[in-house]
Design an enzyme around this catalytic site. Structure first.
Site, PDB file in Angstrom:
ATOM      1  N   TYR A 117      34.675  41.023  41.595  1.00 43.43           N
ATOM      2  CA  TYR A 117      33.248  41.298  41.756  1.00 43.43           C
ATOM      3  C   TYR A 117      32.499  39.983  41.588  1.00 43.43           C
ATOM      4  CZ  TYR A 117      28.629  43.334  40.885  1.00 43.43           C
ATOM      5  OH  TYR A 117      27.291  43.665  40.940  1.00 43.43           O
TER       6      TYR A 117
ATOM      7  N   ASP B 245      34.877  31.734  40.626  1.00 43.41           N
ATOM      8  CA  ASP B 245      33.789  32.496  40.021  1.00 43.41           C
ATOM      9  C   ASP B 245      34.084  32.566  38.524  1.00 43.41           C
ATOM     10  OD1 ASP B 245      32.216  34.418  38.863  1.00 43.41           O
ATOM     11  OD2 ASP B 245      32.392  35.863  40.500  1.00 43.41           O
TER      12      ASP B 245
ATOM     13  N   LYS C 262      26.401  34.568  32.513  1.00 48.18           N
ATOM     14  CA  LYS C 262      26.740  35.109  31.191  1.00 48.18           C
ATOM     15  C   LYS C 262      26.635  34.068  30.063  1.00 48.18           C
ATOM     16  CE  LYS C 262      29.378  38.774  33.349  1.00 48.18           C
ATOM     17  NZ  LYS C 262      28.568  39.965  33.299  1.00 48.18           N
TER      18      LYS C 262
END
Ligand code: HOZ
Length: 426
Positions: free
Chosen positions: A143, A238, A266
């Site tokens: 994702y 990622d 994050k």
């Protein structure tokens, strides 16, 4: 009792789609009422009814040193008084960029954005602009945020809700996204051969965290690196989940693989809305205003977000022992749960690396989206509620990694293992 959460959820559904601002939070797959949070400190979340929970999602990753971490809170307080946004450059942005470059391998230039989605979307546009090619290869169950190109066989909420095709993503966009099973190098080689000279980028979660935690098989990332070198494809890591979490240098450093572009989110924002993408100058110099690949944002480099992230990253850089502590705690938790599952004879697999971990009820290895989907997910959903009812907050989906924070004490871990052991597992 979560009476207040129930009332809030009813009220929320009248003004917010599904009552939540991000789908997995709605507890739709695990069932029941989402718990509404009021505050958090260290390793503990406190809900609207003042129930306490030991936290294993860390806001889906960012709160690596625990919630309301004092130096971060203090820095935000101080900087908020100067203005919450300038829309003009600040020295703080330079300090943040210099700090990231000093921590992350292969980082000549870095651009700050406001989310992991934005970072991945921009990195792919850059790879396309740089190579002059249209297609990308991603992996089933990975994702990379909710930009159109990534919502094909995606993990996280898309997997949790079993959404096969996302309405609104045009066929044109979807056709440019090629998917391979995670850990399957041959499938990637085949896609590259079938689309010779057309693939701009391979984007991957170097340690997957959106279909549970799944580790790259030995040689897999090395093989992808080689394919990218041979075919002039941009290799994008990622690191929204793994960046500054697996180590100060993220997955690149931990797994000794070089990426061409890296995306962050994050931890980089310490809980504020921050993302970033960066990499080698040769590629990054194509971003506007240096080059013509356009990318911009009113709140990019926002001062409050910058000071929060800078304060946390500096702490992580200056205290690398934090990563060993986190890994030791994660191993302790994993070993404790494993000892119990073994004694019960329950089929299971526990995947973990650093401070990422997930438990799968399965008698086969969990190496890709297919194997993750074939685990006993209804049993995980029951486990989720058992843990929640006993004061332990796991991600409300079998398709999400658990994230440990360093405020967790060994007493917290023992309590967690005890609650886990009191579950039926059948
Ligand atoms: N997609 C996020 C986790 N992989 C969930 C974000 C959220 O609900 O906050």
């Amino acid at each position: 009792m979560i009476a207040t959460s129930k009332q809030l959820f009813e009220r929320a559904q009248r003004s917010i789609p599904g009552g939540v601002n991000s789908p997995v939070r709605a507890f739709k797959s695990v069932g029941g009422t989402p718990v509404f949070m009021k505050r958090a400190k260290g390793a503990y979340l406190y809900d609207a009814d003042d129930n306490a929970y030991i936290d294993y999602i860390a806001s889906w990753g960012p709160m690596i040193l625990g919630h309301a971490y004092e130096p971060v809170v203090e820095a935000i307080r101080e900087y908020a008084a100067y203005s919450t946004s300038f829309g003009a450059p600040t020295e703080l942005e330079i300090e943040m960029a210099e700090l990231i470059i000093s921590m992350a391998p292969n980082m000549d230039l870095i651009r700050m954005v406001s989310s992991g989605t934005e970072a991945c979307m921009s990195a792919v546009r850059l790879a396309r602009g740089y190579t002059g090619r249209n297609k990308i290869i991603k992996f089933e169950g990975n994702y990379h945020g909710h930009a159109d190109s990534f919502l094909v066989k995606a993990g996280s909420g898309v997997a949790t809700f079993n959404i096969q095709t996302v309405p609104g993503v045009t066929a044109g966009v979807a056709n440019d996204t090629l998917n391979a099973p995670y850990n399957n190098l041959e499938a990637v080689k085949q896609l590259v051969a079938e689309n010779k000279g057309e693939v701009a980028a391979i984007i991957i979660e170097p340690v997957a965290g959106n279909m549970g935690c799944i580790l790259p098989a030995p040689g897999f990332l090395e093989g992808l690196r080689k394919v990218c070198d041979e075919e002039n494809i941009v290799f994008i890591f990622d690191e929204v989940m793994t960046g500054f979490r697996l180590g100060a240098g993220g997955a690149q450093e931990k797994l000794s693989i070089d990426a061409d572009l890296v995306t962050y989110g994050k931890v980089i924002g310490a809980g504020m809305p921050v993302g970033a993408f960066g990499g080698r100058k040769e590629i990054m110099q194509h971003i506007a205003p240096l080059g013509n690949v356009y990318q911009a944002g009113t709140l990019s480099g926002n001062p409050i977000a910058m000071i929060a992230g800078f304060t946390l990253l500096k702490e992580l850089k200056n205290n690398p022992g934090i990563y060993d502590e986190l890994a030791a705690k994660t191993k302790y938790l994993g070993d404790g749960m494993e000892a119990h599952l073994k004694s019960k004879g329950t089929p299971y697999r526990i995947n973990r690396l650093g401070s990422m971990i997930s438990v799968h009820y399965a008698d086969h290895d969990i190496v890709d989206f297919d194997s993750a989907s074939k685990a006993n997910i209804p049993l995980f959903n029951k486990l989720f509620h058992h843990m929640l009812d006993n004061g332990v907050y796991l991600p409300p989906s079998a398709y999400e990694s658990w994230f440990l924070n360093n405020a967790l004490s060994y007493a917290d871990l023992d309590k967690t293992i005890e609650v886990f052991a009191s579950f039926e597992h059948a």
